[in-house]
Design an enzyme around this catalytic site. Structure first.
Site, PDB file in Angstrom:
ATOM      1  N   HIS A  52      -7.122   0.142  -5.186  1.00 23.92           N
ATOM      2  CA  HIS A  52      -6.377   1.220  -5.839  1.00 23.92           C
ATOM      3  C   HIS A  52      -5.329   1.770  -4.882  1.00 23.92           C
ATOM      4  O   HIS A  52      -5.606   2.023  -3.706  1.00 23.92           O
ATOM      5  CB  HIS A  52      -7.313   2.340  -6.303  1.00 23.92           C
ATOM      6  CG  HIS A  52      -6.658   3.241  -7.299  1.00 23.92           C
ATOM      7  ND1 HIS A  52      -5.753   4.209  -6.923  1.00 23.92           N
ATOM      8  CD2 HIS A  52      -6.737   3.299  -8.652  1.00 23.92           C
ATOM      9  CE1 HIS A  52      -5.307   4.829  -8.005  1.00 23.92           C
ATOM     10  NE2 HIS A  52      -5.894   4.304  -9.062  1.00 23.92           N
ATOM     11  N   PHE A 241     -22.793   9.654 -10.482  1.00 20.90           N
ATOM     12  CA  PHE A 241     -22.296  10.946 -10.010  1.00 20.90           C
ATOM     13  C   PHE A 241     -22.124  11.874 -11.209  1.00 20.90           C
ATOM     14  O   PHE A 241     -21.130  11.793 -11.940  1.00 20.90           O
ATOM     15  CB  PHE A 241     -20.974  10.742  -9.271  1.00 20.90           C
ATOM     16  CG  PHE A 241     -20.988   9.531  -8.363  1.00 20.90           C
ATOM     17  CD1 PHE A 241     -21.995   9.345  -7.436  1.00 20.90           C
ATOM     18  CD2 PHE A 241     -20.001   8.555  -8.470  1.00 20.90           C
ATOM     19  CE1 PHE A 241     -22.024   8.223  -6.620  1.00 20.90           C
ATOM     20  CE2 PHE A 241     -20.020   7.430  -7.657  1.00 20.90           C
ATOM     21  CZ  PHE A 241     -21.027   7.263  -6.729  1.00 20.90           C
ATOM     22  N   ASP A 243     -21.071  14.292 -13.566  1.00 22.75           N
ATOM     23  CA  ASP A 243     -19.941  15.201 -13.733  1.00 22.75           C
ATOM     24  C   ASP A 243     -19.866  15.641 -15.188  1.00 22.75           C
ATOM     25  O   ASP A 243     -20.869  15.627 -15.903  1.00 22.75           O
ATOM     26  CB  ASP A 243     -18.639  14.537 -13.275  1.00 22.75           C
ATOM     27  CG  ASP A 243     -18.226  13.359 -14.160  1.00 22.75           C
ATOM     28  OD1 ASP A 243     -19.011  12.965 -15.059  1.00 22.75           O
ATOM     29  OD2 ASP A 243     -17.116  12.839 -13.971  1.00 22.75           O
ATOM     30  N   ASP A 319     -20.994   3.726 -12.348  1.00 23.22           N
ATOM     31  CA  ASP A 319     -20.283   4.994 -12.514  1.00 23.22           C
ATOM     32  C   ASP A 319     -18.774   4.758 -12.508  1.00 23.22           C
ATOM     33  O   ASP A 319     -18.044   5.318 -13.333  1.00 23.22           O
ATOM     34  CB  ASP A 319     -20.674   5.963 -11.396  1.00 23.22           C
ATOM     35  CG  ASP A 319     -20.044   7.336 -11.583  1.00 23.22           C
ATOM     36  OD1 ASP A 319     -18.833   7.481 -11.274  1.00 23.22           O
ATOM     37  OD2 ASP A 319     -20.727   8.264 -12.051  1.00 23.22           O
TER      38      ASP A 319
END
Length: 346
Positions: A52, A241, A243, A319
């Site tokens: 990325h 994670f 969220d 994730d």
């Protein structure tokens, strides 16, 4: 003192005593097939982190301190109110806007990844670093982010010669030790809640989600591709994670459903208190579902492809896939309300 559970065990306990959510095993099995397709097509791959444009490579001298800085600031990028203007940096929103802002500061010669600098950073300095593409729009919770930077910066300088790498090295290749060290020594990462359960709610257990602390471990592992500084023999202990966006994807795939009352509450767009029962159940169930997903993917893959490396299938990569799916299909998923909580934890 109430017992304290790590995230995977927390997810199990929360789902066992859930009042507002339901988990659906057949939908998890169906999602497992979609994940296996993603693995085969390399949509799910350990290489994706460093490929990325906003992420550092393992060879970059600043990589580890950059990751620690980013994950110290990696929380709550949205602003309450349907008409609020989104905070954007270089056209990016949310987490990638944060990455873009930090990278921009580095290009401008600001020593932003150095705790000597950010342990005394001012609100005005951070506002300037996080300035938006849109004039008059500020990054949310700047004062809270400054407090986090002061807290973690002082610990790094006092105990670890200003290098997060030294924190990692003290853990001898254990993801769990690193997770525990982070939440013990850096309180702003201590993402916990108390779950009441049992007859008449007389039992109390401290449950944990550790979203930012786990993503910190996961980012070190991903950046170094599970080798060198990023080699953790127990990386499988790290969960997804938890969220406010990944649960939206899990509901979309039918693996989770919300009670009518919870769905009505979310559609009212009201803020949920950090640690309230509804929020705890949504986050805990997300962890539980992805742990089940991981197990099913492994079972299916190893049956058909026994040569598969088990390290290629963990909650970190799952994730990443779910979170990326939400970004790619944002408009498609808008029919599902996501829970909104103002918190430094996610």
């Amino acid at each position: 003192m109430a017992p304290k559970l790590l995230p995977a065990a927390s997810g199990e306990l929360i789902v066992k005593h859930a009042r507002y959510i339901s988990v659906h095993e057949p939908a998890i099995e169906k999602l497992a097939d979609r994940v296996i397709r993603g693995i085969k097509e390399r949509e799910i791959n350990i290489e994706n982190f460093s490929q990325h444009e906003h992420h550092p490579a393992a060879k970059d001298a600043h990589a580890v301190n950059w990751i620690f800085l980013i994950d110290t600031l990696n929380f709550c990028f949205w602003t309450p109110g349907a008409d609020a203007t989104k905070w954007k940096v270089d056209g990016q929103t949310g987490y990638f806007a944060l990455c873009a802002a930090i990278n921009r500061a580095m290009r401008e010669g600001i020593d932003i990844t150095n705790p000597t600098f950010y342990s005394t950073i001012t609100v005005e300095q951070l506002e300037r670093i996080l300035r938006s593409d849109t004039e008059g729009t500020k990054a949310p919770l700047v004062e809270e982010r400054v407090r986090c930077l002061h807290e973690v910066g002082r610990v790094l300088l006092d105990r670890y010669e200003g290098k997060f790498e030294n924190v990692v090295l003290t853990c001898n290749g254990s993801a769990v030790k690193l997770l525990q060290r982070v939440v013990e020594e850096f309180p702003c990462f201590r993402d916990e809640a108390v779950l009441k359960h049992g007859d008449d709610d007389l039992q109390e257990t401290t449950v944990s989600f550790y979203k930012r602390a786990q993503i910190l471990v996961g980012d070190i592992w991903s950046c170094f591709r599970g080798e060198g500084l990023g080699r953790f023999d127990d990386i499988d202990a790290i969960t997804m994670f938890a969220d406010y966006r990944v649960p939206q994807v899990l509901v979309h795939f039918g693996t989770l459903t919300y009670s009518d009352g919870l769905m009505a509450l979310l559609k009212e767009d009201k803020l949920l208190e950090n640690g309230c029962r509804e929020e705890v159940e949504i986050r805990g169930a997300s962890i539980y579902v992805v742990e089940r997903l991981k197990s099913l993917v492994r079972e299916k893959l190893f049956t058909d492809h026994p040569e598969t490396d088990p390290r290629c299938i963990n909650a970190i990569l799952l994730d990443h896939f779910l979170w990326d799916y939400r970004r790619k299909h944002a408009s498609e998923l808008e029919y599902i309300p996501f829970h909104k909580t103002i918190s430094v934890y996610y």
